[in-house]
Design an enzyme around this catalytic site. Structure first.
Site, short mmCIF file in Angstrom:
data_model
loop_
_atom_site.label_atom_id
_atom_site.label_comp_id
_atom_site.label_asym_id
_atom_site.label_seq_id
_atom_site.Cartn_x
_atom_site.Cartn_y
_atom_site.Cartn_z
CG ASP A 141 3.49 83.51 36.39
OD1 ASP A 141 4.23 83.98 37.28
OD2 ASP A 141 2.43 84.07 36.04
CB THR A 200 -3.38 91.35 32.78
OG1 THR A 200 -2.54 91.90 33.80
CG2 THR A 200 -4.20 92.46 32.16
CB SER A 201 -4.44 90.54 38.20
OG SER A 201 -4.93 89.22 38.15
CE LYS A 250 -5.43 86.06 35.24
NZ LYS A 250 -4.04 86.16 34.75
CG ASP A 271 2.75 91.83 35.25
OD1 ASP A 271 3.25 92.23 34.19
OD2 ASP A 271 2.10 92.55 36.03
CG ASP A 286 -0.50 86.02 33.97
OD1 ASP A 286 -1.22 86.95 34.36
OD2 ASP A 286 0.62 85.75 34.45
#
Length: 222
Positions: free
Chosen positions: A168, A111-112, A143, A19, A17
Site C-alpha cells: 500500500d 513487514t517493517s 524497505k 500495516d 506487507d
C-alpha cells in the site's frame, strides 16, 4: 493458526506487507506517535507527518535532534507494544477470506514492524499466520531496499519472478519492484507509482490474488 511449509512444486507465491495492507493500523499508528510526541513536547500532527515518510530513527533525527535516538526508540517501542496489547485493531475487509483461501506454504509476510507485534495483531483479528515472516529484525536494510522481499522469497524457496507483492505504500512498492517481483497496490484511491495493477481496496483484489496463487498460468501484470 500457522500455515504449513511450502508444498513441493509450488510455482506462485504471494508476499504481503502488513500495516495498511492486511491490517488497518493507521489510527493506532497516529495514536502511538501522538503519545510519543507529547512525551517530548512536540506537535503530534507534525511528528506524524514526518513518521509517515521516514523510518523511526530518521524521524527522530528530524523532529527531536536534541534527544538520544536510542531513548526515543525505546519509548516508541514501549508505546507500540502496549498498543498491541490494548489497542483496537481490525483486518481489512477480505483479508481473512484471502489468507484462508491461499494454498498453504504459498505466502509470507514482509513487514517493517516486529514479528511479535504482527503475531499479536493477527491473534487479535483472527488472521492465520504463515510459516515465513520477515520483520525489521531479520534484515539490515529495510524497505525500500529489495532485501526484505528477496529474503522472504528465499525462505519460501521461490524465485523473484514467481512472486506477487501486495503493498500500500511507496517504499514497499519500490522494495518489491527492485526485487524483480510483480507488485500490486491496494487500499488507496490513487495508484502508487510503479505498481503493475492497482485496486481501491483489498476486497477488490482478493479474487485476482487467489487466481494468481492457484497455478503457474496467467499474466500477473495484466
Amino acid at each position: 493458526m500457522t500455515s504449513e511449509p511450502a508444498r513441493p512444486g509450488r510455482t506462485k507465491y504471494v508476499l504481503f506487507d502488513v500495516d495498511g495492507t492486511l491490517i488497518d493500523a493507521m489510527s493506532n499508528q497516529r495514536r502511538v506517535w501522538g503519545t510519543w510526541a507529547q512525551r517530548y513536547g512536540l506537535d503530534a500532527d507534525e511528528v506524524y507527518q514526518v513518521a509517515l515518510r521516514t523510518r523511526p530513527m530518521e524521524t527522530f533525527a528530524q523532529v527531536a535532534a536534541d534527544q538520544d535516538p536510542r531513548e526515543c526508540l525505546a519509548a516508541l517501542h514501549e508505546l507500540e507494544d502496549e498498543d498491541v496489547r490494548s489497542g483496537v485493531y481490525a483486518a481489512f475487509d477480505g483479508a481473512l477470506d484471502l489468507l484462508q483461501g491461499l494454498p498453504r506454504g504459498s505466502w509470507a509476510l514482509v513487514t517493517s514492524n516486529y514479528e511479535h507485534r504482527v503475531r499479536g495483531r493477527f491473534l487479535r483479528t483472527g488472521l492465520p499466520v504463515p510459516s515465513v515472516i520477515v520483520d525489521a529484525a531479520a534484515v539490515e536494510e529495510g524497505k525500500p531496499s529489495p532485501v526484505p522481499y528477496l529474503q522472504a522469497a528465499a525462505r519460501l524457496g521461490a524465485s523473484p519472478e514467481s512472486c506477487l507483492v501486495i503493498e500500500d505504500a511507496p517504499s514497499g512498492v519500490r522494495s518489491g519492484l527492485s526485487a524483480g517481483m510483480t507488485v500490486w497496490g491496494v487500499n488507496g484511491a490513487v495508484a502508487v507509482e510503479g505498481v503493475h495493477r492497482h485496486f481501491d481496496s483489498l476486497r477488490q483484489a482478493v479474487p485476482h490474488i487467489l487466481a494468481f496463487a492457484s497455478g503457474p498460468h496467467g499474466n500477473a501484470a495484466a
